[in-house]
Scaffold this motif. Structure first.
Motif, short mmCIF file in Angstrom:
data_model
loop_
_atom_site.label_atom_id
_atom_site.label_comp_id
_atom_site.label_asym_id
_atom_site.label_seq_id
_atom_site.Cartn_x
_atom_site.Cartn_y
_atom_site.Cartn_z
N GLU A 45 0.83 -1.20 0.00
CA GLU A 45 0.00 0.00 0.00
C GLU A 45 0.86 1.25 0.00
OE1 GLU A 45 -3.41 0.09 2.29
OE2 GLU A 45 -4.03 -1.62 1.07
N ARG A 46 1.94 1.18 0.77
CA ARG A 46 2.79 2.35 0.91
C ARG A 46 4.25 1.99 0.72
NH1 ARG A 46 0.95 3.86 6.70
NH2 ARG A 46 -1.24 3.62 6.27
N PRO A 47 5.06 2.97 0.39
CA PRO A 47 6.50 2.70 0.28
C PRO A 47 7.08 2.30 1.64
CG PRO A 47 5.96 4.83 -0.69
CD PRO A 47 4.73 4.35 0.03
N LEU A 48 8.17 1.59 1.62
CA LEU A 48 8.91 1.27 2.84
C LEU A 48 9.87 2.42 3.12
CD1 LEU A 48 9.77 -2.44 1.93
CD2 LEU A 48 7.82 -1.58 3.27
N TYR A 49 10.17 2.61 4.40
CA TYR A 49 11.04 3.73 4.76
C TYR A 49 11.99 3.31 5.88
CZ TYR A 49 12.61 8.25 6.50
OH TYR A 49 13.38 9.29 6.91
N ASP A 50 13.23 3.75 5.75
CA ASP A 50 14.21 3.52 6.81
C ASP A 50 14.77 4.86 7.26
OD1 ASP A 50 16.20 2.20 8.49
OD2 ASP A 50 17.64 2.87 6.97
N ARG A 51 14.53 5.15 8.53
CA ARG A 51 14.92 6.45 9.07
C ARG A 51 16.44 6.61 9.14
NH1 ARG A 51 12.09 9.95 12.49
NH2 ARG A 51 10.37 8.48 12.55
N THR A 52 17.12 5.52 9.45
CA THR A 52 18.57 5.59 9.63
C THR A 52 19.25 6.16 8.38
OG1 THR A 52 18.41 3.63 10.98
CG2 THR A 52 20.62 4.27 10.30
N LEU A 53 18.86 5.65 7.24
CA LEU A 53 19.47 6.12 5.99
C LEU A 53 18.61 7.15 5.27
CD1 LEU A 53 20.87 2.82 4.39
CD2 LEU A 53 22.09 4.52 5.75
N ASP A 54 17.44 7.45 5.85
CA ASP A 54 16.48 8.32 5.18
C ASP A 54 16.25 7.79 3.76
OD1 ASP A 54 14.71 10.36 4.75
OD2 ASP A 54 16.23 11.81 4.18
N LEU A 55 15.92 6.53 3.73
CA LEU A 55 15.82 5.80 2.46
C LEU A 55 14.40 5.26 2.30
CD1 LEU A 55 17.52 4.47 0.11
CD2 LEU A 55 17.72 2.49 1.61
N THR A 56 13.87 5.45 1.14
CA THR A 56 12.54 4.90 0.89
C THR A 56 12.48 4.23 -0.47
OG1 THR A 56 10.17 5.39 1.02
CG2 THR A 56 11.52 6.97 -0.16
N GLY A 57 11.55 3.33 -0.62
CA GLY A 57 11.41 2.64 -1.89
C GLY A 57 10.19 1.73 -1.83
N LYS A 58 9.66 1.41 -3.00
CA LYS A 58 8.44 0.60 -3.04
C LYS A 58 8.63 -0.54 -4.04
CE LYS A 58 3.46 1.39 -3.09
NZ LYS A 58 2.82 0.93 -4.29
N PRO A 59 8.90 -1.73 -3.52
CA PRO A 59 8.96 -2.87 -4.44
C PRO A 59 7.60 -3.04 -5.11
CG PRO A 59 9.62 -3.49 -2.19
CD PRO A 59 9.06 -2.10 -2.12
N ASP A 60 7.60 -3.63 -6.28
CA ASP A 60 6.32 -3.85 -6.97
C ASP A 60 5.45 -4.83 -6.21
OD1 ASP A 60 6.58 -2.14 -9.26
OD2 ASP A 60 8.19 -3.47 -9.91
N TYR A 61 6.07 -5.84 -5.63
CA TYR A 61 5.33 -6.84 -4.86
C TYR A 61 6.17 -7.32 -3.69
CZ TYR A 61 2.50 -7.24 -9.08
OH TYR A 61 1.70 -6.97 -10.17
N LEU A 62 5.49 -7.89 -2.70
CA LEU A 62 6.16 -8.66 -1.65
C LEU A 62 5.58 -10.07 -1.68
CD1 LEU A 62 6.29 -6.28 1.45
CD2 LEU A 62 8.10 -6.78 -0.19
N VAL A 63 6.45 -11.04 -1.55
CA VAL A 63 6.02 -12.44 -1.50
C VAL A 63 6.28 -12.96 -0.10
CG1 VAL A 63 6.22 -14.70 -2.57
CG2 VAL A 63 6.88 -12.67 -3.86
N ARG A 64 5.25 -13.49 0.54
CA ARG A 64 5.42 -14.07 1.88
C ARG A 64 5.45 -15.58 1.76
NH1 ARG A 64 4.05 -9.91 5.73
NH2 ARG A 64 3.44 -8.08 4.55
#
Ligand code: SF4
Length: 170
Positions: A45-64
């Motif tokens: 639904e939303r991009p992933l975010y990492d505060r430590t690196l101030d890095l964000t990105g949105k994979p097209d899919y996640l597989v569980r």
């Protein structure tokens, strides 16, 4: 400072000229062809975010699968002989973000092309190369002028920054 919320944009630009050098230095994993059942692919639904690196990105899919979360990046067109370094780094950044967001380190990520899929192992070496690259991107962000590092007009012709770039060869 420009936030790395623009990661995907920057990756498209910076990785193009960084990747070949990085690959030589790090011996990036080439990927292995795998079969995939796409039925268990879920959209984010939303991009992933990492505060430590101030890095964000949105994979097209996640597989569980089996308590693992595997990011999938979909690329249009037929696959190259081996995945491009730019694609590998983009996927590695998603692996990093998945680990930071869910506390589960993906053993690999998936590059999905029209005709086949590659599994790219998310190794410690690949993570190290990614960190190296991100650090270099940070340094370049602070520079006013970043020189073109290639002589390939075709690359410029396909570049989304061609209009505003004063070093375009196309
Ligand atoms: S137009 Fe060419 S030189 Fe400019 S950013 Fe794109 S690839 Fe690099």
């Amino acid at each position: 400072m420009m936030p790395l919320a623009l990661l995907c944009l920057l990756l498209a630009l910076v990785l193009l000229w960084q990747a070949s050098r990085q690959r030589r230095a790090a011996g990036l994993p080439g990927g292995r062809v795998i079969y995939n059942d796409t039925r268990d692919w879920g959209k984010l639904e939303r991009p992933l975010y990492d505060r430590t690196l101030d890095l964000t990105g949105k994979p097209d899919y996640l597989v569980r699968r089996n308590s693992r979360i595997i990011p999938v990046e979909v690329k249009s067109g037929r696959s190259p002989q081996a995945p491009y370094d730019t694609h590998i780094f983009q996927l590695a950044s998603y692996c990093y973000l998945v680990e930071k967001s869910y506390g589960l380190r993906p053993p690999y990520g998936i590059l999905h092309y029209e005709d086949r899929d590659f599994a790219i192992d998310y190794t410690a070496d690949l993570e190290f190369s990614l960190m190296d690259l991100l650090a270099e991107m940070r340094r370049d962000e602070a520079r006013e002028q970043v020189e073109r590092s290639h002589q390939q007009a075709r690359r410029c012709a396909g570049c989304g920054y061609r209009i505003e770039c004063d070093q375009s060869l196309a």
